[in-house]
Design a protein around this motif. Structure first.
Motif, PDB file in Angstrom:
ATOM      1  N   UNK A 125     -19.088 -17.110 -38.863  1.00 12.29           N
ATOM      2  CA  UNK A 125     -18.732 -16.702 -40.221  1.00 12.29           C
ATOM      3  C   UNK A 125     -18.481 -15.201 -40.223  1.00 12.29           C
ATOM      4  N   UNK A 126     -17.428 -14.775 -40.928  1.00 12.84           N
ATOM      5  CA  UNK A 126     -17.170 -13.341 -40.993  1.00 12.84           C
ATOM      6  C   UNK A 126     -16.636 -12.918 -42.359  1.00 12.84           C
ATOM      7  N   UNK A 127     -16.985 -11.699 -42.730  1.00 16.02           N
ATOM      8  CA  UNK A 127     -16.446 -11.044 -43.930  1.00 16.02           C
ATOM      9  C   UNK A 127     -15.630  -9.811 -43.528  1.00 16.02           C
ATOM     10  N   UNK A 128     -15.148  -9.779 -42.279  1.00 11.45           N
ATOM     11  CA  UNK A 128     -14.543  -8.563 -41.731  1.00 11.45           C
ATOM     12  C   UNK A 128     -13.053  -8.423 -42.020  1.00 11.45           C
ATOM     13  N   UNK A 129     -12.369  -9.511 -42.386  1.00 10.99           N
ATOM     14  CA  UNK A 129     -10.927  -9.404 -42.647  1.00 10.99           C
ATOM     15  C   UNK A 129     -10.724  -8.922 -44.078  1.00 10.99           C
ATOM     16  N   UNK A 130      -9.977  -7.839 -44.274  1.00  7.55           N
ATOM     17  CA  UNK A 130      -9.832  -7.277 -45.624  1.00  7.55           C
ATOM     18  C   UNK A 130      -9.132  -8.203 -46.616  1.00  7.55           C
ATOM     19  N   UNK A 131      -8.316  -9.137 -46.141  1.00  8.35           N
ATOM     20  CA  UNK A 131      -7.569 -10.014 -47.041  1.00  8.35           C
ATOM     21  C   UNK A 131      -8.340 -11.281 -47.417  1.00  8.35           C
ATOM     22  N   UNK A 132      -9.470 -11.504 -46.759  1.00  5.74           N
ATOM     23  CA  UNK A 132     -10.222 -12.731 -46.987  1.00  5.74           C
ATOM     24  C   UNK A 132     -11.674 -12.412 -47.319  1.00  5.74           C
ATOM     25  N   UNK A 133     -12.146 -13.028 -48.388  1.00  2.00           N
ATOM     26  CA  UNK A 133     -13.546 -12.858 -48.752  1.00  2.00           C
ATOM     27  C   UNK A 133     -14.449 -13.486 -47.705  1.00  2.00           C
ATOM     28  N   UNK A 134     -13.989 -14.583 -47.110  1.00 11.29           N
ATOM     29  CA  UNK A 134     -14.804 -15.290 -46.136  1.00 11.29           C
ATOM     30  C   UNK A 134     -13.915 -16.093 -45.183  1.00 11.29           C
ATOM     31  N   UNK A 135     -14.318 -16.109 -43.915  1.00 12.80           N
ATOM     32  CA  UNK A 135     -13.686 -16.944 -42.899  1.00 12.80           C
ATOM     33  C   UNK A 135     -14.790 -17.693 -42.170  1.00 12.80           C
ATOM     34  N   UNK A 175     -14.703 -10.821 -33.636  1.00  7.99           N
ATOM     35  CA  UNK A 175     -14.467  -9.435 -34.042  1.00  7.99           C
ATOM     36  C   UNK A 175     -13.163  -8.925 -33.437  1.00  7.99           C
ATOM     37  N   UNK A 176     -12.937  -9.214 -32.161  1.00  7.81           N
ATOM     38  CA  UNK A 176     -11.710  -8.769 -31.491  1.00  7.81           C
ATOM     39  C   UNK A 176     -10.474  -9.366 -32.152  1.00  7.81           C
ATOM     40  N   UNK A 177     -10.526 -10.642 -32.484  1.00  9.40           N
ATOM     41  CA  UNK A 177      -9.385 -11.310 -33.102  1.00  9.40           C
ATOM     42  C   UNK A 177      -9.088 -10.726 -34.470  1.00  9.40           C
ATOM     43  N   UNK A 178     -10.114 -10.508 -35.288  1.00  7.39           N
ATOM     44  CA  UNK A 178      -9.893  -9.945 -36.614  1.00  7.39           C
ATOM     45  C   UNK A 178      -9.273  -8.563 -36.510  1.00  7.39           C
ATOM     46  N   UNK A 179      -9.794  -7.741 -35.619  1.00  2.00           N
ATOM     47  CA  UNK A 179      -9.239  -6.395 -35.438  1.00  2.00           C
ATOM     48  C   UNK A 179      -7.789  -6.461 -34.981  1.00  2.00           C
ATOM     49  N   UNK A 180      -7.478  -7.368 -34.058  1.00  2.00           N
ATOM     50  CA  UNK A 180      -6.110  -7.522 -33.550  1.00  2.00           C
ATOM     51  C   UNK A 180      -5.156  -7.970 -34.648  1.00  2.00           C
ATOM     52  N   UNK A 181      -5.574  -8.969 -35.421  1.00  2.00           N
ATOM     53  CA  UNK A 181      -4.726  -9.518 -36.481  1.00  2.00           C
ATOM     54  C   UNK A 181      -4.455  -8.486 -37.566  1.00  2.00           C
ATOM     55  N   UNK A 182      -5.488  -7.762 -37.968  1.00  2.00           N
ATOM     56  CA  UNK A 182      -5.331  -6.749 -39.016  1.00  2.00           C
ATOM     57  C   UNK A 182      -4.436  -5.620 -38.532  1.00  2.00           C
ATOM     58  N   UNK A 183      -4.666  -5.145 -37.318  1.00  3.03           N
ATOM     59  CA  UNK A 183      -3.865  -4.037 -36.777  1.00  3.03           C
ATOM     60  C   UNK A 183      -2.394  -4.408 -36.660  1.00  3.03           C
ATOM     61  N   UNK A 184      -2.121  -5.663 -36.276  1.00  3.92           N
ATOM     62  CA  UNK A 184      -0.738  -6.099 -36.092  1.00  3.92           C
ATOM     63  C   UNK A 184      -0.103  -6.591 -37.392  1.00  3.92           C
ATOM     64  N   UNK A 185      -0.888  -6.700 -38.455  1.00  3.77           N
ATOM     65  CA  UNK A 185      -0.361  -7.166 -39.729  1.00  3.77           C
ATOM     66  C   UNK A 185       0.094  -8.614 -39.699  1.00  3.77           C
ATOM     67  N   UNK A 186      -0.604  -9.459 -38.925  1.00  2.00           N
ATOM     68  CA  UNK A 186      -0.198 -10.850 -38.771  1.00  2.00           C
ATOM     69  C   UNK A 186      -0.569 -11.668 -40.000  1.00  2.00           C
ATOM     70  N   UNK A 187       0.199 -12.715 -40.252  1.00  2.00           N
ATOM     71  CA  UNK A 187      -0.026 -13.575 -41.405  1.00  2.00           C
ATOM     72  C   UNK A 187      -1.022 -14.682 -41.122  1.00  2.00           C
ATOM     73  N   UNK A 188      -1.157 -15.574 -42.096  1.00  2.00           N
ATOM     74  CA  UNK A 188      -2.200 -16.592 -42.023  1.00  2.00           C
ATOM     75  C   UNK A 188      -1.987 -17.591 -40.891  1.00  2.00           C
ATOM     76  N   UNK A 189      -0.744 -17.979 -40.658  1.00  2.00           N
ATOM     77  CA  UNK A 189      -0.487 -18.955 -39.598  1.00  2.00           C
ATOM     78  C   UNK A 189      -0.909 -18.420 -38.236  1.00  2.00           C
ATOM     79  N   UNK A 190      -0.556 -17.166 -37.955  1.00  2.00           N
ATOM     80  CA  UNK A 190      -0.965 -16.548 -36.691  1.00  2.00           C
ATOM     81  C   UNK A 190      -2.477 -16.358 -36.640  1.00  2.00           C
ATOM     82  N   UNK A 191      -3.062 -16.001 -37.768  1.00  2.00           N
ATOM     83  CA  UNK A 191      -4.511 -15.832 -37.829  1.00  2.00           C
ATOM     84  C   UNK A 191      -5.219 -17.134 -37.459  1.00  2.00           C
TER      85      UNK A 191
END
Length: 352
Positions: free
Chosen positions: A6-16, A192-208
């Motif tokens: 469980x993570x709250x680290x992605x700025x666009x999502x309250x919860x994953x 943590x690595x995936x969230x940082x990668x996705x946010x930095x690259x500006x990837x959308x939900x499908x890629x996430x």
């Protein structure tokens, strides 16, 4: 040896939420679908092995959420924590999802732990609460509780997701176990690595979603080297993903109704005919408590800051125990949490 991350680290999502259900491959399990009990509309797959027809992970239209992991009981003399409980652990998830709308998470914690709610059930941890923004000015989520029948008093229950930037892991031991299992450490670090990668690259939900599935696919399980299943099971705490292990055995396959769930629909007063054909559960009704064991289902739940939910569940095996190509067994649901911002915003579930 299931795992929940469980993570709250992605700025666009309250919860994953990420979940691997590790089970005997042929344990009878429905596909995810909407069903109703006590007026609550619940989205989940269901375990068809036990009479309760419970689930390990589910969410309601109004944002009630729960996910459960088991303890592997081995002490045959421990009457309080039976190896084969008289009641299903999956019923604990349903107990929260079907609870009265006005009951708070904290009230549920007290009701379950102070009464008979966890009696006669094998060891478990239940992460539960309501997915909703807090009413104060913090803008954070309402906290989620971890209930266990190994907990002390209700006041000792851990509470999660109250802060941004956090990552949590839960498997088949108590949440506050001082010894962190390798699979939890690996899973949290990779998430943590995936969230940082996705946010930095500006990837959308499908890629996430695909990158989150790569976390659930991490296989660091040591070779079996001739160990029998009972000896080897200790090693399962070392890997997020569990590849198929064990030996296949003949299975008795009862003949289900036309859609495989007629008995279940009648039991709960909801009609499977209300579902689209492709949303109806498969007729998976084998007696799957032996044979090949491994990761059977993989579920990802995304909740954005507007209360939109994306629920994706990946089946890795068909009803006969044949592997399904990654992505071919996926089912995706989208819906809006009613009352997310304090007012009713309900709408019909969207499916893609």
């Amino acid at each position: 040896m299931c795992i929940v991350l469980v993570t709250t680290a992605h700025p666009s999502y309250a919860l994953i939420v990420l979940d691997n259900r590790d089970e005997f491959i042929l344990r009878p399990t429905s596909r995810p679908h909407w069903w109703s009990v006590n007026g609550q509309q619940i989205l989940s797959s269901r375990d068809l092995q036990r009479e309760e027809r419970g689930t390990w992970l589910g969410v309601t239209r109004t944002g009630k959420f729960a996910v459960l992991t088991n303890y592997r009981e081995t002490d045959t003399n421990d009457a309080d924590h039976p190896i084969q409980g008289t009641r299903s652990r999956g019923g604990m998830v349903t107990a929260w999802l079907s609870s009265p709308e006005e009951e708070s998470t904290q009230e549920f914690v007290y009701r379950l732990l102070q009464g008979e709610g966890v009696k006669g059930v094998g060891g478990f941890s239940l992460l539960c609460g309501t997915l909703r923004k807090r009413k104060d000015s913090s803008g954070e989520l309402e906290p989620l509780a971890i209930i266990s029948n190994r907990s002390g008093s209700p006041d000792d229950v851990p509470w999660l997701v109250e802060r941004r930037g956090e990552v949590y892991g839960l498997s088949n031991t108590s949440y506050d176990d001082p010894i962190t299992w390798p699979k939890i450490k690996i899973g949290k670090e990779k998430l943590v690595e995936v969230i940082e990668e996705v946010v930095k690259a500006g990837l959308g939900e499908e890629d996430l979603v695909e990158k989150l599935y790569s976390v659930l696919d991490i296989n660091t399980l040591p070779e079996q080297d001739g160990d029998d299943f009972e000896s080897y099971i200790y090693q399962l705490r070392k890997s997020v993903f569990i590849p198929p292990i064990g030996r296949a055995t003949p299975q008795d396959v009862p003949k289900p109704g036309p859609n495989g769930m007629d008995h279940l629909a009648a039991k709960n007063g909801n009609s499977e005919s209300d579902l689209k054909d492709e949303e109806c559960p498969d007729a998976e009704t084998t007696s799957g408590t032996t044979g090949i064991y491994g990761t059977q289902r993989q579920t990802i739940v995304l909740v954005d800051w507007k209360g939109h939910v994306t629920f994706v569940e990946r089946s890795l095996w068909d009803a006969e125990g044949n592997p399904i190509e990654r992505g071919k067994g996926d089912m995706k649901f989208k819906f809006q949490i009613e009352g997310w911002g304090g007012e009713s915003t309900g709408s019909s579930p969207l499916r893609s």
